[in-house]
Structures are given as structure tokens and as C-alpha cells.
Design a protein around this motif. Structure first.
Motif, PDB file in Angstrom:
ATOM      1  N   PHE A   1     -23.844 -15.683  -9.948  1.00 52.29           N
ATOM      2  CA  PHE A   1     -22.880 -14.629  -9.660  1.00 52.29           C
ATOM      3  C   PHE A   1     -22.964 -13.551 -10.751  1.00 52.29           C
ATOM      4  O   PHE A   1     -23.078 -13.844 -11.942  1.00 52.29           O
ATOM      5  N   TYR A   2     -22.919 -12.294 -10.303  1.00 53.15           N
ATOM      6  CA  TYR A   2     -23.030 -11.179 -11.226  1.00 53.15           C
ATOM      7  C   TYR A   2     -22.239  -9.996 -10.671  1.00 53.15           C
ATOM      8  O   TYR A   2     -21.620 -10.084  -9.616  1.00 53.15           O
ATOM      9  N   GLY A   3     -22.252  -8.895 -11.384  1.00 55.61           N
ATOM     10  CA  GLY A   3     -21.559  -7.698 -10.917  1.00 55.61           C
ATOM     11  C   GLY A   3     -20.234  -7.497 -11.617  1.00 55.61           C
ATOM     12  O   GLY A   3     -19.696  -8.398 -12.267  1.00 55.61           O
TER      13      GLY A   3
ATOM     14  N   PRO B   1     -28.069  -5.750 -18.466  1.00 56.30           N
ATOM     15  CA  PRO B   1     -28.784  -5.298 -17.265  1.00 56.30           C
ATOM     16  C   PRO B   1     -28.816  -6.393 -16.211  1.00 56.30           C
ATOM     17  O   PRO B   1     -28.779  -7.589 -16.527  1.00 56.30           O
ATOM     18  N   GLU B   2     -28.886  -5.978 -14.945  1.00 59.74           N
ATOM     19  CA  GLU B   2     -28.953  -6.953 -13.860  1.00 59.74           C
ATOM     20  C   GLU B   2     -30.319  -7.638 -13.868  1.00 59.74           C
ATOM     21  O   GLU B   2     -31.349  -7.012 -14.102  1.00 59.74           O
ATOM     22  N   ALA B   3     -30.302  -8.918 -13.582  1.00 52.86           N
ATOM     23  CA  ALA B   3     -31.540  -9.683 -13.503  1.00 52.86           C
ATOM     24  C   ALA B   3     -32.204  -9.455 -12.148  1.00 52.86           C
ATOM     25  O   ALA B   3     -31.636  -8.824 -11.246  1.00 52.86           O
ATOM     26  N   GLU B   4     -33.412  -9.968 -12.012  1.00 50.62           N
ATOM     27  CA  GLU B   4     -34.111  -9.957 -10.730  1.00 50.62           C
ATOM     28  C   GLU B   4     -33.785 -11.253  -9.991  1.00 50.62           C
ATOM     29  O   GLU B   4     -33.708 -12.313 -10.599  1.00 50.62           O
TER      30      GLU B   4
ATOM     31  N   GLY C   1     -28.888 -14.026  -6.061  1.00 50.11           N
ATOM     32  CA  GLY C   1     -27.842 -13.315  -6.782  1.00 50.11           C
ATOM     33  C   GLY C   1     -26.693 -12.937  -5.857  1.00 50.11           C
ATOM     34  O   GLY C   1     -26.916 -12.390  -4.781  1.00 50.11           O
ATOM     35  N   PHE C   2     -25.480 -13.251  -6.255  1.00 52.66           N
ATOM     36  CA  PHE C   2     -24.294 -12.931  -5.448  1.00 52.66           C
ATOM     37  C   PHE C   2     -23.456 -11.932  -6.247  1.00 52.66           C
ATOM     38  O   PHE C   2     -22.825 -12.296  -7.236  1.00 52.66           O
TER      39      PHE C   2
ATOM     40  N   LEU D   1     -37.800 -10.994 -20.866  1.00 54.40           N
ATOM     41  CA  LEU D   1     -37.093 -12.168 -20.388  1.00 54.40           C
ATOM     42  C   LEU D   1     -35.713 -11.823 -19.855  1.00 54.40           C
ATOM     43  O   LEU D   1     -35.098 -12.620 -19.142  1.00 54.40           O
ATOM     44  N   SER D   2     -35.227 -10.622 -20.166  1.00 52.52           N
ATOM     45  CA  SER D   2     -33.921 -10.200 -19.644  1.00 52.52           C
ATOM     46  C   SER D   2     -33.956 -10.020 -18.130  1.00 52.52           C
ATOM     47  O   SER D   2     -32.901  -9.938 -17.497  1.00 52.52           O
ATOM     48  N   ARG D   3     -35.167  -9.961 -17.549  1.00 53.84           N
ATOM     49  CA  ARG D   3     -35.270  -9.866 -16.096  1.00 53.84           C
ATOM     50  C   ARG D   3     -34.963 -11.199 -15.423  1.00 53.84           C
ATOM     51  O   ARG D   3     -34.691 -11.254 -14.215  1.00 53.84           O
ATOM     52  N   LEU D   4     -35.008 -12.284 -16.193  1.00 50.33           N
ATOM     53  CA  LEU D   4     -34.742 -13.605 -15.628  1.00 50.33           C
ATOM     54  C   LEU D   4     -33.247 -13.811 -15.425  1.00 50.33           C
ATOM     55  O   LEU D   4     -32.433 -13.422 -16.263  1.00 50.33           O
TER      56      LEU D   4
END
Length: 957
Positions: A299-301, A368-371, A263-264, A45-48
Motif C-alpha cells: 500500500f502506498y500513496g 518516490p513511488e516504487a515500481e 501496488g495499491f 534500489l529505491s525503485r524496488l
């Protein structure tokens, strides 16, 4: 899921979490993951994306085997980021947020539903919010007085006088409905109050009979499109129409397709001289180009760690401007820091940390980054000082190119009466000593010979709304020009929630005053904080006196200029604009700059950061080039440039750190529900049903349930329809249902005059949304609306068919209604962009509009049309009214709709429209039916979402 429904708990996810001395029940995502791995090894579920994890928990907690099934949960857990949305889910938000412009009609509808429930033989008490509904009265204060020490007191007094009846109605609602509370006027803007006070991040239920308390993510829908601001806090929420919000309050889940998520990625750090506003305008432009309507943005990164919570909220606030459903940031340590700063309890902060960590929703550097369905990225160091305008938030312009951009846009901004050959030069304002208007030659208003302007002394920098000439002894004809800034407003939730840009504006004002700069008299200045905490930290920092010196006095705590409550311009400024068809300019730190929204007299509107608002107010013209021209002349007539007064990031950060603390928030919000003496002494009616006053011009019983049968009639074909308007691209909900001033000679103005309301008491369309008689007359009444059926005009006019007689859109609709003629709208791309304005659907429904055919729709407006029983149709890609040769003078038939809906689109969603042009020639063209979910089919078949809910609650659906 109702309280009496047994939860199947198909995945054995119900468990207990200990936080501090308390234990709460939760539905563990880790347990769901473990159960699913038995059939799908390796599923994580961490991919979400975080936003979908929140939705997943929502489904898990509300599983009932009916509206939410185990298969729904599995489908979302196995989400395919590249798939087109196809699976409908029932999402149940934790609460509903409203402001008064949208909240009053929502409560009017609920009150009318109670009457209708009784007529259907049901229990009126069933019409009651089942979810907490929180309303903040923030949209009714208007900038009548400005630039004076008593501006706030006078505006507040006028607000209460004008809106006493509306406020009494809301106080009745507080006593008549359970789970409904209202924050009185003068406390701030709903989104900032939500961010600083109402948002829980993690919600908890009241103790059940066995004493258990359930914890879950705070989620919401709001009746204002900028509800997304709370996404900056990691809270999932977005704007919906009032009718959808009412259904949510009554326990109806929000029917939605599982969205794609963009994802931004943010990297780097903002460089010196740039602000969060520059960043959000850059983000808005990029996402509009990508196309994110109907999608989530997350937003991520590593760059998010460089953004304080206030900057995140600024970006999240603008999600409607970039077209996304939401623009969310994850919960992390910065979230906890903000909760601590704003006075949340230690117990609540500990619960947020414990719950989000347990559910895999707490972000750290190791997460970890999601998909994602798509991604784009931005290096924060590349952001440049920017503004956006003159008509749309996504039209970003570099500060260095603003003057050239305005010059390029000017021909299109000139109205039908504009003289495109007129060239005039701006008189420079030179603020030495007592200040003067000096120099130079300008062209005469008629564009003739050059004339010399004498130096005119100004005794005071206090401007009344009535006249610049009376106070200053200056003639507006001699200084107003195309590009003159006549409104400069630090306003709106977007930026007044952000102490960094607000402190920057205060520091810039301080340096400007110390160097001897002053604001030109033709600029209507205002400061409208979104929270009383703003003036607390301004005062502690010693900056308020400098803003006062530049006439940026506090005019109110609410949404003023950004919603169209900018108030009247000084009479001689207004006259000069009208006499010479000038393209005057507003600059504001808001989020909306659509045509006709800010002021009916201002044709060009630019969004920018608060410090830039102050800078442009000093310059007096959008034509100013800050790089080469002094912003003004200070002591000893020395030129002062923008770089001389622009504060550094270090100065801003140090001031923020020294002048803001949690005590300010705790103090202000400890009395947020009390209101002033006017609110406390306000008398209001009593009783479970409302006593409608037949002579009221503010509150009238909603007509949607009049003579409503217990069961809906079958959907009928639409035949012999006439077009009421043919519209272009980017027609906003402001064009369809304006919120600002009411024209004296328009249908709504005539109605008010006939009912004994004086012009000075018209108030605004927004304040009269509880009266459908005013609102239907104001539908399509925006002064900048351009109906192609009435070429060469602006405003709410059309031609009656087949006579081709010119008249107002409202008057034409009355005649069509007498003839029994159904009506239609033809439109271009992005129809209904802008605010989540339910009256942009209610008004057309009351006009008799049965369907709209557009090239594309904004998400909320399309949903609102269905919710009011209006059929949204979409041209095929590459086709439009123009390519098909449609003029709007055709007679339209739509057949086969009943069979299509009964089959739930088994054969597809395409219908054929027949358009007969009056000479016997018929054009047939395909359209797509934009009823997007099975639940929306039911809403449309019942004539609207409220009719469906009412019948369901009455046991008739």
C-alpha cells in the motif's frame, strides 16, 4: 546460513550503524547499490517496493555461496516487475509465530522427530528451534456462557479443564526446546499480541563472541494465515502451514519464488459514518477481482498518512481474504507513534528510525513511488458502510442492500431439508421498559395459517446457553425466522486490535442504552477482545457497563467465534432452527465466514465492523433495513433509528485520545508470560523426549516417521487410483479440516465415545489437533461439505467404488487402504482457500490421498500438499472435471512423474492423466504439476518436508 559458514560479503556491504549510545552491525543496501552501479549504471534500489527491499537485505545478510549466492542478490536487485515469477530464493525469517491450534501439532511433530532422530542414529538435540519460536495460546477459549457477569470466569475455567493435557504438553515444550516460548491462555490473540508486544520492527541478535550485535528487519512466518496483520507495522511476514514453520524453526530457509508485487494506491480520507472495516471489505473485494494469489500487495500513496496504524493492521490482517501472500505498509512516523503508544522502549524506537532510514526503508511524504507489477487505486472518500457474506469475506454487500442480498441468497442457503416455499415474517422486537416481544402475525412453522403472537414479558436480559424459553418464557418457534440473528460477536484479531472501531461499538452501545434499547433474547452476544488492553480503555472510557447492559459481556480474550468456538446455541433456539430448517444468521467482526465455520447450525454468516455487530444485535435480523426501519423502540415507545445512535468520527477520536495511553500496554505486557494460578500450578512431564501416553485423546505421537527408511524410495507412478470426493469451487481448509464442533454420530465423535470421552467433553477439532486419530476422522467432515459423488447430501460422505455404497469418507478410506487403493480428490477453483491449516494436508495424507486435481489452488494449501507428499495437479485453463465429463467413478493412472522430477522439469511440467470409466473407455487429459520450486521437488521425493529435514539433520539426505 549456518553460524559456521563464512559470509563472502561479495558487495562489501557489512558496516556499522550508531544508534544512541550503541553501535550495531548491518548489511547496507546502499553499498550493494554502489557495487551494482559499476556494472549497471543508473540502477536504483529505491525503485524496488519496500517488501522486496526487506527480502533483498535478507539475501544480502545470508549470502553463503550456496543457498544464497551473489547472483541471487543481483537478480532480486534488478527485479523486473512485469516478469512472471521464475527465480527461486532461500528466505530466512527472523522468527516463527504460532497459535495453539497450529502450535500443538507443530510441537507434536518436533517431539516425534526427536524419537525418529534417535531411531536413525542421530542426535535428538538437533531437533531444536534455531530461530525464536513464539506461541500464543489463544484459540481454545469457547463461548459457553454469555450475557452474564460471570461469563469470562466460567469460560476460562472450562477452557483450562478441557485443555489441561494440551497445556501441560506446551509447558513441557518450553523446557525441552530452546528458543521456544509460550504466552499463557487469557492474554489475547496471537496477532494482536504480536502487533502490540512481540514485533520488533528491527531485530537484533544476541552479542557474538566479539561483542558485536547485528541489526536487521524483523521478519517472520506464522502458523496462522493472519500473521499478515503485522504487515501494518511494516514487518514482513505471512502465514505458512505448520510443517513449513517447523522446517523454518529447524533452520531451513523458506523456499520461494521472487513474487510479483501489486501496488495499491490510497488517496483521500474516510468520510463520516465509515470505518476501517468498511475499508478492508472494499479492499478485499477489489483485490480478489484483480487476482493476487501468490503475490505481495504493498500500500502506498498520500492516503496512508490518513490511516492510523490500527487501520493499517486491519487491512493487512485480511491479506488471506484477498488472496495475497502479504499486504504491507511502509515504516513511517505513524509506525514510531504506535511503537511509542504500545510501550516499546525509547532505545528500540530510536533504532527503528535510524536503521530504516539508513537502509532507505523509512517512508516520508518525499519518498518516490516504487515500481509495481500492477497497480490499482482507491479514494478513501468513496468507501461506503459494508458487510460481507453470507459465505465468503470477498462477497461485499452495501449496508443499504444487505436485506435484499440475503433474500437473493436465501434459496441457495436452504439445506437439503429446507422448504423453499415457506415464507415467514419476523416478529419485531420492541424494547420498551422491561421489554416485550410484541405484535404481529407470523406464519406458522409449517407455513400454514397466520397466528397471533401474544405479548410476552421478559424479566431479565440474562441468557443462559441452555434455554431461552426457560429464562425468558418465550417460544423460539414464534420469533425465529429465516434471517434471524442468533449470534452477534465482537471477535477476532482483525477488529479488536483497532481501538477506533472498538470505541465506536462502545459509544453506540452507550447511546442505545441511554435511549432505552435492549437486545432481543434470541441473540447470543459476546465480546472477545484480542488484548486485555481493550478492557482497560473501555473501563477508563466508562463504556464497558453499556456493553454489559446489551449483554456484550467479555467472554474471553482469544479467538472465539471467528475460529468456530462460538459455543452451543440455547437449546430451544437450536431446536427451532433444526425443526424448521431455518437459515439462521451470525454477525461478527471477524475475518472468516466460510460455510460451517462459525456454527454448524448457522448457514449465513456476515462480517462487519464492531458497531454494526451491536446494531444488528439490537435489530435481531439481517432482514432489517436501517435506512427506513427503526432499530428498536426506546423510552416512551419512541422509535430509534441507527443514525440516532451512530457515533461521529470526532466522538470516536476524542474518546480514543482520552482513554488510551502507553501505561496500559506496559502494565499488561509486563506480566504477559506469567499466566493465572491454573497455568502457574500446572504440572508437566520432564525430559528431552516426550513420554507419550497411549490412552491420551489429545496428544498422540505423530505417525509420519514410523518405519521411515534412512533414504527415500524412488518416486513411483500412481496407478488404479479411486476418487474419494469431487468438490466444487471455493472449497476451504475449513471444509477439508474443520476447526469447530465434533459431531456425535460422525467418525471422530464415535472414536471419542469409544475412548471414554463424554459428548460434553468433545471440545473442538482445533483443540484435538495433537491427536491424528481424531483429525483423520474429521477430515472432509465439515457439515456443509458437498461431495458431488454423493448428490443430495451435506457433510463428509461419499460412495465406495465400485460398489457405489454410501458411507462416511473416513470409513471408505479405511476400506480402500485394506485394498491397497491410492486415492484422489477432484476440485474446482480456489481449492484450499482460507486458513493456513496443515491438517488440511495431513488429514488427506493419512486418508491415503496421493494426488489432487483442481482448477486452481490457494498458495498455502498447495504448498502444504507438497509438504505432506501429496501431488497437486492442475487442470489446463478452461478445463475442469465437469467439462471433461469426470464423475469421480473413474479409475485414474498417472505415469512419468519420476522422470519429470529427476529432470527438474527439463521437458516442462505437463503430465497426462488416464481415466478409465469402468466400461473400457479411457479419457486422457493433460494436467500441470504444481510443484513450483526445485526445493519442493526434494520435499516431494522424500515423502514430505519433515522427512527431508529429518534426514538432512541426521546426515542421511
Amino acid at each position: 546460513m549456518s553460524s559456521t559458514t563464512q559470509h563472502p560479503d561479495s558487495f562489501q556491504s557489512k558496516s556499522t550503524l550508531t544508534s544512541g549510545a550503541s553501535a550495531v552491525t548491518l548489511y547496507r543496501l546502499a553499498a550493494l547499490e554502489a557495487a551494482l552501479q559499476l556494472e549497471t549504471p543508473g540502477l536504483k534500489l529505491s525503485r524496488l517496493p519496500f517488501s522486496l527491499r526487506i527480502l533483498l537485505e535478507n539475501l544480502l545478510r545470508h549470502e553463503d555461496g550456496g543457498s544464497v549466492t551473489a547472483d541471487d542478490i543481483k537478480f532480486l536487485a534488478k527485479w523486473d516487475p512485469k516478469a512472471e515469477p521464475s527465480r527461486e530464493i532461500a528466505y530466512m525469517p527472523a522468527r516463527v509465530l504460532m497459535q495453539d491450534f497450529t502450535g500443538v501439532p507443530a510441537i507434536v511433530d518436533l517431539a516425534a522427530m526427536r524419537d525418529a532422530m534417535r531411531e536413525l542414529g542421530g542426535d535428538p538435540e538437533k531437533i531444536n528451534p534455531l530461530q525464536p519460536a513464539e506461541l500464543v495460546i489463544d484459540h481454545s477459549v469457547q463461548v459457553d456462557e454469555f450475557g452474564t457477569a460471570h461469563a469470562y470466569d466460567l469460560n476460562a475455567a472450562l477452557e483450562f479443564t478441557r485443555n489441561r493435557e494440551r497445556y501441560a504438553f506446551l509447558k513441557w515444550g518450553q523446557t525441552a526446546f530452546n528458543n521456544f516460548s509460550a504466552v499463557p491462555p487469557g492474554m489475547g490473540i496471537c496477532h494482536q499480541v504480536n502487533l502490540e508486544y512481540l514485533a520488533r520492527v528491527v531485530f537484533t541478535t544476541a552479542p557474538a563472541e566479539d561483542g558485536t550485535v547485528t541489526a536487521y528487519p524483523d521478519t517472520l512466518v506464522g502458523t496462522d494465515s493472519h500473521t499478515t496483520m503485522v504487515n501494518g507495522l511494516g514487518v514482513l511476514g505471512w502465514g505458512v502451514g505448520g510443517i513449513e514453520a517447523e522446517a523454518a524453526m529447524l533452520g531451513q530457509p523458506v523456499s520461494m519464488l521472487i513474487p510479483q508485487v501489486v501496488g495499491f494506491k490510497l488517496t483521500g480520507k474516510l468520510k463520516e459514518g465509515t470505518t476501517a472495516t468498511d475499508l478492508v471489505l472494499t479492499v478485499t473485494e477489489a483485490l480478489r477481482k484483480l487476482g493476487v494469489v501468490g503475490k505481495f500487495v504493498e500500500f502506498y500513496g498520500p492516503g496512508i498518512a490518513e490511516l492510523p496504524l490500527a487501520d493499517r493492521a486491519t487491512i493487512a490482517n485480511m491479506a488471506p481474504e484477498y488472496g495475497a501472500t502479504c499486504g504491507i505498509f511502509p515504516v513511517d512516523e505513524e509506525t514510531l507513534n504506535y511503537l511509542r503508544l504500545t510501550g516499546r522502549t525509547d532505545e528500540q524506537i530510536a533504532l527503528v528510525k535510524a536503521y530504516m532510514t539508513e537502509q532507505g526503508m523509512f517512508h516520508t511524504a518525499e519518498t518516490p513511488e516504487a515500481e509495481y507489477s500492477a497497480t490499482l487505486s482507491l479514494d478513501l472518500a468513496t468507501v461506503e458502510p459494508s458487510l460481507a457474506g453470507p459465505k465468503r469475506p470477498q462477497d461485499r454487500v452495501l449496508l443499504s442492500g444487505a436485506a435484499a442480498s440475503f433474500a437473493k441468497a436465501l434459496p441457495a442457503l436452504l439445506g437439503p431439508a429446507g422448504n423453499k416455499s415457506v415464507e415467514r415474517q419476523m416478529v419485531r422486537w420492541e424494547g420498551e421498559g422491561g421489554s416485550d416481544l410484541s405484535a404481529s402475525a407470523i406464519a406458522s412453522p409449517a407455513g400454514g395459517d397466520l397466528v397471533q403472537v401474544e405479548t410476552l414479558p421478559v424479566a431479565s436480559l440474562t441468557v443462559a446457553p441452555t434455554s431461552v424459553q426457560g429464562r425468558f418464557g418465550v417460544d423460539p418457534d414464534k420469533y425465529l425466522d429465516h434471517g434471524s440473528i442468533v449470534i452477534a460477536a465482537i471477535t477476532s484479531c482483525t477488529n479488536t486490535s483497532n481501538p477506533y472501531v472498538m470505541i465506536a461499538a462502545g459509544l453506540l452501545a452507550k447511546k442505545a442504552v441511554e435511549l432505552g434499547l435492549k437486545t432481543p433474547p434470541w441473540v447470543k452476544t459476546s465480546l472477545a477482545p484480542g488484548s486485555r488492553v481493550v478492557t482497560d480503555y473501555y473501563t477508563k472510557a466508562g463504556l464497558l457497563k453499556y456493553l454489559d447492559a446489551l449483554r456484550f459481556q467479555v467472554v474471553g480474550y482469544g479467538c472465539t467465534t471467528c475460529i468456530g468456538n462460538s459455543g452451543p446455541l440455547p437449546t430451544d433456539v437450536s431446536k427451532a432452527i433444526e425443526d424448521h430448517s431455518l437459515v439462521a444468521v451470525s454477525v461478527l467482526s471477524g475475518n472468516r465466514n466460510f460455510e460451517g465455520r462459525i456454527s454448524p447450525e448457522v448457514r449465513a454468516n456476515y462480517l462487519m465492523s464492531p458497531p454494526l455487530v451491536v446494531a444488528y444485535a439490537l435489530a435481531g435480523s439481517i432482514n432489517h433495513d436501517f435506512a427506513t426501519e427503526p432499530i428498536g423502540f426506546g423510552h416512551d415507545r419512541k422509535p430509534v433509528y441507527l443514525k440516532d445512535i451512530w457515533p461521529t468520527q470526532a466522538e470516536v477520536s476524542a474518546t480514543v485520545a482520552s482513554c488510551i495511553d502507553s501505561t496500559m500496554f506496559r502494565t499488561q505486557y509486563s506480566t504477559v508470560s506469567d499466566g493465572d494460578a491454573n497455568w502457574q500450578n500446572l504440572k508437566f512431564p520432564e525430559g528431552d523426549t516426550y513420554g507419550w501416553e497411549p490412552d491420551s485423546t489429545y496428544i498422540r505421537k505423530a505417525p509420519y516417521f514410523d518405519n521411515m527408511p534412512a533414504t527415500p524410495a524412488d518416486v513411483q507412478d500412481i496407478r488404479a487410483a479411486r476418487c474419494l470426493a469431487v468438490l466444487g469451487d471455493s472449497v476451504t481448509t475449513d471444509h477439508i479440516s474443520p476447526a469447530g464442533s465434533i459431531k456425535l454420530n460422525g467418525p471422530a465423535g464415535k472414536y471419542l465415545l469409544e475412548h471414554g470421552v463424554a459428548k460434553e467433553d468433545f471440545n473442538s477439532y482445533g483443540s484435538r489437533r495433537g491427536n491424528h486419530e481424531v483429525m483423520v476422522r474429521g477430515t472432509f467432515a465439515n457439515v456443509r461439505l458437498r461431495n458431488k459423488m454423493a448428490p443430495g447430501t451435506e457433510g463428509g460422505v461419499t460412495r465406495l467404488l465400485p460398489e457405489l455404497t454410501g458411507m462416511s469418507i473416513y470409513d471408505a478410506s479405511v476400506i480402500y487402504a485394506e485394498r491397497g487403493t491410492p486415492l484422489a480428490i477432484l476440485a474446482g477453483k480456489e481449492y484450499g482457500s482460507g486458513s493456513s491449516r496443515d491438517w488440511a494436508a495431513k488429514g488427506p495424507r493419512l486418508l491415503g490421498i496421493r494426488f489432487v486435481i483442481a482448477e486452481s489452488y490457494e498458495r498455502i494449501h498447495r504448498s502444504n500438499l507438497v509438504g505432506m507428499g501429496i501431488l497437486p495437479l492442475q487442470f489446463e485453463p478452461g478445463e475442469s472435471a465437469e467439462t471433461l465429463g469426470l464423475t469421480g467413478e473413474e479409475i485414474f493412472d498417472i505415469v512419468g512423474l519420476k522422470d519429470m522430477l529427476d529432470s527438474k522439469f527439463a521437458a516442462g511440467k505437463n503430465l497426462t492423466v488416464k481415466a478409465e470409466n469402468g466400461t473400457g473407455t479411457t479419457l486422457e487429459f493433460p494436467v500441470t504439476v504444481r510443484i513450483d520450486t526445485p526445493q519442493e521437488i526434494l520435499y516431494y521425493q522424500h515423502g514430505g518436508i519433515l522427512q527431508y529435514v529429518l534426514r538432512q539433520l541426521a546426515g542421511k539426505a
